[in-house]
Design a protein around this motif. Structure first.
Motif, PDB file in Angstrom:
ATOM      1  N   VAL A  19       0.847  -1.201   0.000  1.00 21.99           N
ATOM      2  CA  VAL A  19       0.000   0.000   0.000  1.00 21.99           C
ATOM      3  C   VAL A  19       0.878   1.245   0.000  1.00 21.99           C
ATOM      4  O   VAL A  19       0.634   2.201  -0.758  1.00 21.99           O
ATOM      5  N   GLU A  23       0.909   4.062  -2.883  1.00 24.88           N
ATOM      6  CA  GLU A  23       0.619   5.463  -2.559  1.00 24.88           C
ATOM      7  C   GLU A  23       1.736   6.373  -3.061  1.00 24.88           C
ATOM      8  O   GLU A  23       1.480   7.455  -3.600  1.00 24.88           O
ATOM      9  N   GLN A  24       2.978   5.934  -2.899  1.00 20.75           N
ATOM     10  CA  GLN A  24       4.120   6.714  -3.372  1.00 20.75           C
ATOM     11  C   GLN A  24       4.096   6.814  -4.902  1.00 20.75           C
ATOM     12  O   GLN A  24       4.289   7.891  -5.475  1.00 20.75           O
ATOM     13  N   ASN A  26       1.488   6.579  -6.831  1.00 22.95           N
ATOM     14  CA  ASN A  26       0.359   7.435  -7.176  1.00 22.95           C
ATOM     15  C   ASN A  26       0.736   8.911  -7.041  1.00 22.95           C
ATOM     16  O   ASN A  26       0.424   9.724  -7.918  1.00 22.95           O
ATOM     17  N   ALA A  27       1.420   9.275  -5.972  1.00 23.67           N
ATOM     18  CA  ALA A  27       1.847  10.660  -5.761  1.00 23.67           C
ATOM     19  C   ALA A  27       2.821  11.101  -6.850  1.00 23.67           C
ATOM     20  O   ALA A  27       2.734  12.236  -7.354  1.00 23.67           O
TER      21      ALA A  27
END
Length: 114
Positions: A19, A23-24, A26-27
């Protein structure tokens, strides 16, 4: 045939790491999209003001970035700011003017970056 989409149990910590990695990623993708939009807007400014092709606008921005050691998206932000009435740093203004002249065949034009 129906395929189950139920999550399989993962070893402890693996799901949290996956996860966090997603998330990284996605950023980073969001930042890349935002940066690309800024560069596209700056190209539009150069196309409209100097009547050069979009490819020439991008090459000019890239060249200014390389010659001034300023990141491309930062140069693009400066060009957008210039279009809105802000002044360009002297070195960026000089390099941009030279890059545009090389691509447009124009000499010095009053009111344009030099």
């Amino acid at each position: 045939m129906t395929i189950s989409r139920a999550q399989r149990p993962l070893p402890n910590g693996t799901r949290d790491a996956a996860v966090a990695r997603l998330e990284q990623e996605n950023a980073q993708l969001r930042q890349a999209v935002d940066s690309h939009a800024v560069v596209d807007q700056a190209i539009g400014v150069l196309v409209a003001v100097h009547r050069i092709a979009p490819a020439a606008g991008f090459e000019g921005l890239r060249e200014v970035s390389q010659h001034t050691n300023v990141k491309l998206h930062t140069v693009a932000e400066m060009v957008i700011g210039w279009a809105l009435g802000q002044s360009l740093p002297e070195r960026v203004e000089r390099e941009l003017g030279q890059a545009v002249r090389r691509r447009s065949g124009q000499g010095d034009v009053p009111g344009r970056p030099q």
